[in-house]
Scaffold this active site. Structure first.
Site, PDB file in Angstrom:
ATOM      1  N   GLU A 110       0.845  -1.189   0.000  1.00 44.20           N
ATOM      2  CA  GLU A 110       0.000   0.000   0.000  1.00 44.20           C
ATOM      3  C   GLU A 110       0.883   1.243   0.000  1.00 44.20           C
ATOM      4  O   GLU A 110       2.114   1.153   0.087  1.00 44.20           O
ATOM      5  CB  GLU A 110      -0.955  -0.027   1.192  1.00 44.20           C
ATOM      6  CG  GLU A 110      -1.950  -1.189   1.100  1.00 44.20           C
ATOM      7  CD  GLU A 110      -2.918  -1.262   2.255  1.00 44.20           C
ATOM      8  OE1 GLU A 110      -2.990  -0.297   3.034  1.00 44.20           O
ATOM      9  OE2 GLU A 110      -3.606  -2.290   2.385  1.00 44.20           O
ATOM     10  N   HIS A 224      -8.710  10.081   4.236  1.00 44.79           N
ATOM     11  CA  HIS A 224      -8.458   9.055   3.223  1.00 44.79           C
ATOM     12  C   HIS A 224      -8.777   9.646   1.857  1.00 44.79           C
ATOM     13  O   HIS A 224      -9.826  10.270   1.670  1.00 44.79           O
ATOM     14  CB  HIS A 224      -9.328   7.826   3.488  1.00 44.79           C
ATOM     15  CG  HIS A 224      -8.821   6.601   2.783  1.00 44.79           C
ATOM     16  ND1 HIS A 224      -8.935   6.423   1.423  1.00 44.79           N
ATOM     17  CD2 HIS A 224      -8.186   5.500   3.250  1.00 44.79           C
ATOM     18  CE1 HIS A 224      -8.390   5.274   1.088  1.00 44.79           C
ATOM     19  NE2 HIS A 224      -7.928   4.686   2.170  1.00 44.79           N
ATOM     20  N   ARG A 268      -0.709   9.452   2.328  1.00 48.48           N
ATOM     21  CA  ARG A 268      -2.128   9.768   2.192  1.00 48.48           C
ATOM     22  C   ARG A 268      -2.422  11.261   2.210  1.00 48.48           C
ATOM     23  O   ARG A 268      -3.286  11.742   1.479  1.00 48.48           O
ATOM     24  CB  ARG A 268      -2.912   9.090   3.322  1.00 48.48           C
ATOM     25  CG  ARG A 268      -3.156   7.631   3.082  1.00 48.48           C
ATOM     26  CD  ARG A 268      -3.930   7.018   4.219  1.00 48.48           C
ATOM     27  NE  ARG A 268      -4.226   5.620   3.933  1.00 48.48           N
ATOM     28  CZ  ARG A 268      -4.775   4.792   4.804  1.00 48.48           C
ATOM     29  NH1 ARG A 268      -5.084   5.211   6.009  1.00 48.48           N
ATOM     30  NH2 ARG A 268      -5.021   3.541   4.477  1.00 48.48           N
ATOM     31  N   HIS A 328     -10.667  10.153   8.154  1.00 49.41           N
ATOM     32  CA  HIS A 328     -10.489   8.701   8.278  1.00 49.41           C
ATOM     33  C   HIS A 328      -9.867   8.258   9.597  1.00 49.41           C
ATOM     34  O   HIS A 328     -10.332   7.303  10.204  1.00 49.41           O
ATOM     35  CB  HIS A 328      -9.631   8.213   7.116  1.00 49.41           C
ATOM     36  CG  HIS A 328      -9.441   6.740   7.048  1.00 49.41           C
ATOM     37  ND1 HIS A 328     -10.496   5.854   7.007  1.00 49.41           N
ATOM     38  CD2 HIS A 328      -8.304   5.979   7.013  1.00 49.41           C
ATOM     39  CE1 HIS A 328     -10.032   4.606   6.951  1.00 49.41           C
ATOM     40  NE2 HIS A 328      -8.712   4.661   6.955  1.00 49.41           N
ATOM     41  N   ARG A 363      -0.240   8.752   9.487  1.00 46.94           N
ATOM     42  CA  ARG A 363      -0.203   7.298   9.677  1.00 46.94           C
ATOM     43  C   ARG A 363       0.141   6.582   8.384  1.00 46.94           C
ATOM     44  O   ARG A 363      -0.425   6.860   7.329  1.00 46.94           O
ATOM     45  CB  ARG A 363      -1.555   6.802  10.193  1.00 46.94           C
ATOM     46  CG  ARG A 363      -1.635   5.282  10.342  1.00 46.94           C
ATOM     47  CD  ARG A 363      -2.964   4.854  10.915  1.00 46.94           C
ATOM     48  NE  ARG A 363      -4.067   5.060  10.004  1.00 46.94           N
ATOM     49  CZ  ARG A 363      -4.488   4.157   9.118  1.00 46.94           C
ATOM     50  NH1 ARG A 363      -3.866   2.996   9.002  1.00 46.94           N
ATOM     51  NH2 ARG A 363      -5.527   4.413   8.340  1.00 46.94           N
TER      52      ARG A 363
END
Length: 497
Positions: A110, A224, A268, A328, A363
């Site tokens: 990811e 997100h 992100r 998110h 994160r």
């Protein structure tokens, strides 16, 4: 000793099981039903399985890079060192992670991970598989479960926690305990657009603030990038981009490369801001193009997402789908040490409610389920140890902002709109001051809560005020906290179609 665990996601259930297996009397108090919350919704996986070219050290390096220099290296080290044991424990408890025909764990990649090190279950249903397994283990034990129990307050005796006050079926109920483990999750309902369930109202953070516990890094809210922009918010996992899907604008151009050399696999916060800006410029949502993956691969790898997109009239195997950012994950929370201890003796915090220091300013994908498992187990192991003082990080105080003398009428929708516009993806000094003035006026005028909804609103207000204050105090943009030059600019809102 008697231990109350408040919350029933991966962090709370792991802590409860470990505490019970160590001989403690354990009570789980959860606002909804056992297992409600963010964990069963998690499409992403659990990072921490390392192939031949990967290692815990490289996982730590990627985590520190994503955290923009604000992660605690000791917390990151604890996370990656315990990853193998916690994933093995989940397997032993019955989580069927996806495997290749020869039996090896399938590893996915990811955004911002340099290697494929993430395990999934059911393709895009990892959280649901973990939740089922842990709930099954809890129900097979003699752990006491209290559902429909809203956390009203922490009870203190002097400077030490002595239990919790709950609201159950409209009546107040107290549970005395030698230790309380907060595992109440984050506060996604602060925002008009969020991937979080309705119960994510910051109850644990607000209770900790009222009790005097140190809270830190609330300004770091992760949005997100890819939430389906058709119908109710539905997250389209980052793993889709990890498998090769791209983000395109109305001209079919992969615009994220204009902002970062990693394009769709950038951190992100970078992707979310690039997406929001491009959508605002073109006046319509950008699109996620997964057509190159093929219909068969999409159904096999992402069955949940495939089903939802088709239910909403979209055929993502043959045409790009519209996506938008949404709140998110909260990187900050109640300050803890490496074993979940807070600044109040007897009070622990694990999972998204906690600020362990792992995430820093942003994160890394698929570290949240891992963090819940690792620090849930560590907190339970620390119950038998003598209490160690926990230092509170030093912070710059926010400039004083007077309450708005004539605020707009309060309601949860008004609060969420205010936070989205002024304390969202793109922030300004003027917007933060405006938000803080309104929030302080609402707090001053709101009567003591009585119902569940009123308690949730009170918690959201308390956490919103702390978040806006922290964002105003941190002048420099970093990670998920982005400050635009001072001007009247609200976060772009992408209307669903």
């Amino acid at each position: 000793m008697t231990v109350v665990v408040v919350g029933s996601g991966i962090a709370g259930l792991t802590a409860a099981l470990h505490a019970h297996e160590s001989g403690h009397r354990v009570v789980i108090a959860t606002k909804g039903r056992l297992g409600d919350g963010c964990t069963p919704l998690a499409q992403g996986g659990v990072a921490g399985v390392y192939g031949p070219d990967d290692s815990a050290e490289q996982h730590a390096a990627d985590t520190l890079d994503a955290g923009a220099g604000l992660s605690d290296p000791r917390a990151v080290e604890a996370l990656v060192e315990d990853a193998g044991a916690r994933i093995a424990e989940l397997i032993a408890r019955g989580v069927a992670f996806d495997r290749s025909p020869d039996g090896r764990l399938l590893l996915g990649r990811e955004a911002a991970h340099r290697h494929a090190r993430i395990v999934h279950a059911g393709g895009d249903a990892t959280g649901a598989a973990i939740s089922r397994a842990l709930i099954g283990a809890v129900r097979e034990s003699d752990i006491e479960i209290r559902e429909g129990a809203l956390l009203v307050d922490l009870m203190l005796s002097g400077e030490r926690v002595r239990g919790v006050r709950l609201l159950v079926d409209g009546a107040v109920s107290d549970i005395d305990a030698e230790a309380v483990i907060l595992a109440t999750g984050g506060a996604g309902q602060l925002y008009a657009h969020t991937t979080n369930p309705a119960g994510a109202t910051g109850d644990g953070i607000a209770a900790a603030l009222r009790a005097g516990a140190a809270v830190c890094d609330l300004e770091f809210v992760q949005f997100h990038p890819t939430v389906l922009a058709v119908g109710d918010p539905f997250l389209v996992s980052e793993a889709v981009r990890g498998e090769g899907a791209t983000l395109i604008d109305d001209d079919g151009r992969r615009f994220v490369f204009d902002t970062h050399p990693d394009g769709e696999l950038a951190p992100r916060d970078v992707v979310a801001r690039a997406l929001a800006r491009r959508a605002a410029e073109q006046g319509s949502p950008v699109r996620l193009d997964a057509t190159a993956l093929g219909a068969e691969a999409l159904v096999r790898r992402f069955p949940t997402i495939d089903a939802v997109t088709r239910q909403r009239g979209l055929d993502w195997a043959h045409e790009p789908i519209p996506v938008t950012p949404a709140a998110h994950y909260l990187m900050g929370g109640v300050v803890t040490d490496l074993d979940g201890r807070t600044t109040i003796p007897g009070l622990f915090a694990v999972g998204e409610v906690a600020r362990t220091g792992v995430h820093g300013a942003n994160r890394l994908a698929s570290n949240s389920l891992l963090e819940g498992a690792v620090f849930g187990a560590r907190a339970a192991a620390a119950l038998n140890e003598s209490w160690r003082p926990v230092a509170s990080p030093s912070r710059v105080a926010a400039p004083d902002v007077a309450p708005d003398p004539r605020p707009a009428p309060f309601g949860r929708a008004a609060l969420q709109r205010l936070m989205w516009d002024d304390v969202g993806l793109l922030r300004t000094d003027d917007g933060l001051r405006r938000a803080l003035a309104a929030l302080r006026a609402w707090i001053a005028r709101t009567p003591p809560p009585q119902t569940v909804a009123e308690h949730e609103d009170a918690s959201l207000l308390r956490v919103a005020e702390a978040t806006a204050s922290a964002a105003l105090a941190r002048v420099e943009p970093i990670g998920a906290h982005y400050r635009e030059p001072a001007r009247d600019l609200a976060t772009p809102v992408l209307e669903t179609v």
